[in-house]
Design an enzyme around this catalytic site. Structure first.
Site, PDB file in Angstrom:
ATOM      1  N   ARG A  83      -8.924  -1.604  -9.289  1.00 35.54           N
ATOM      2  CA  ARG A  83      -9.726  -0.411  -9.610  1.00 35.54           C
ATOM      3  C   ARG A  83     -10.666  -0.636 -10.794  1.00 35.54           C
ATOM      4  O   ARG A  83     -11.763  -0.071 -10.835  1.00 35.54           O
ATOM      5  CB  ARG A  83      -8.790   0.772  -9.881  1.00 35.54           C
ATOM      6  CG  ARG A  83      -8.094   1.298  -8.632  1.00 35.54           C
ATOM      7  CD  ARG A  83      -7.092   2.384  -8.968  1.00 35.54           C
ATOM      8  NE  ARG A  83      -5.994   1.871  -9.767  1.00 35.54           N
ATOM      9  CZ  ARG A  83      -5.174   2.627 -10.506  1.00 35.54           C
ATOM     10  NH1 ARG A  83      -5.394   3.926 -10.597  1.00 35.54           N
ATOM     11  NH2 ARG A  83      -4.189   2.070 -11.176  1.00 35.54           N
ATOM     12  N   CYS A 104       0.834  -1.202   0.000  1.00 36.36           N
ATOM     13  CA  CYS A 104       0.000   0.000   0.000  1.00 36.36           C
ATOM     14  C   CYS A 104       0.871   1.255   0.000  1.00 36.36           C
ATOM     15  O   CYS A 104       1.713   1.434   0.882  1.00 36.36           O
ATOM     16  CB  CYS A 104      -0.925   0.013   1.211  1.00 36.36           C
ATOM     17  SG  CYS A 104      -2.030   1.448   1.217  1.00 36.36           S
TER      18      CYS A 104
END
Length: 322
Positions: free
Chosen positions: A228, A101
């Site tokens: 995404r 991340c």
């Protein structure tokens, strides 16, 4: 592809863990449309040790979501190992460690992608978790910190040595965040290394069935992970499967299907979270569900003010006549 005792079949397509997106409702919708495995939102080890309810809630799932991985992040060896033991009580199919991340609130506190700058600590954390639990442990990470520092080959080798069941590689560096083109070259090199025996999962810029097939064919990955591109677009999983298995491309999703799926997603979310919270959170997904629908902007503006499922339903059904 095999992760522990989990057989995901040939060329599986996985849903990435997406913070504030991949809750149970989203995971179920993606499973319905072909995702072979799903992952939870990020679980913070420190919050888990403190028994924070919001963090506990992230780990709740139902049998229809299996196989499922719970993703964990943190930077302290003992805390991560103890957190893994807590997660194991929820009986997920895997525990996935987040070493990728890039967002500041995680990376600048020494977790997520920050571990790319401290490989020994990354390895120590991973080994501690592998030793602490009796379920498969996987890792999701990136190529490296920046263009001058891409130690992913060493990382995969060392993680394999301490017993991880698979590694997912996002084909960007931390400094790239989510911008620029993903570069799968090093992922392909790793797959060509005879010393690498664990599955390698590729992630980054897989936004269509054609791209998915290209990544399988060109780089030889065992699986791909979609993040995404699945937001408001759960059909991408079935589209990839159909193209891989039959060579058929079905990109066009009619408006009725979009509306039906969106409403189904919202209904599941309401059942899980209550009407008010679910409707507010759903607002971030409308752009995906109705991307490229002609003249949908005025409908979307109405959706942003809707306060009940009935209102959302009426607004969307009115769109059929557009």
């Amino acid at each position: 592809m095999q992760i522990g005792n989990i057989n995901l079949g040939n060329k599986p397509v996985l849903l990435a863990p997406l913070e504030d997106i991949s809750d149970s409702a989203f995971r179920l919708i993606c499973k319905k449309h072909g995702a072979d495995m799903v992952f939870t939102e990020f679980v913070a080890s420190e919050a888990l040790i403190r028994n924070v309810q919001k963090t506990i809630d992230k780990m709740v799932f139902i049998p229809e979501e299996r196989p499922i991985g719970i993703q964990l992040f943190g930077n302290d060896v003992n805390t991560m190992a103890e957190s893994a033991k807590i997660i194991a009580q929820f009986k997920p199919d895997t525990i996935d460690i987040n070493f990728g991340c890039p967002v500041k609130k995680i990376a600048l506190k020494g977790s997520g992608a920050a571990l790319l700058k401290n490989i020994p600590l990354m390895v120590d954390i991973t080994k501690a978790i592998v030793d602490a639990v009796n379920i498969p442990v996987t890792v999701k990470t990136r190529l490296g910190w920046d263009q001058t520092d891409k130690p992913i080959v060493e990382i995969v080798q060392r993680l394999q040595d301490v017993g991880v069941a698979a590694v997912t590689i996002h084909a960007r560096t931390r400094s790239q965040m989510y911008s620029g083109l993903a570069d799968w070259t090093l992922i392909g090199e790793i797959k060509n290394m005879q010393s690498i025996k664990i599955p390698i999962i590729g992630n980054g810029d897989v936004n269509s069935a054609e791209v998915a097939k290209l990544m399988f064919d060109r780089y030889g990955v065992d699986a791909i992970m979609i993040g995404r591109a699945a937001i408001g677009n759960p059909w991408i999983f079935s589209q990839v499967k159909e193209y891989l298995n039959k060579g058929i491309i079905t990109d066009d999703v009619d408006l009725k299907t979009r509306i039906d799926t969106c409403l189904q997603h919202l209904k599941i979310a309401i059942d899980n979270k209550g009407e008010t919270k679910a409707i507010i959170e759903m607002r971030r997904l409308y752009s995906g569900y109705f991307r490229n629908v002609y003249d949908f902007k005025k409908i979307r503006l109405k959706l942003l003010t809707a306060k009940s499922y009935a209102q959302v339903q009426d607004i969307l059904l009115s769109a059929v006549s557009l």
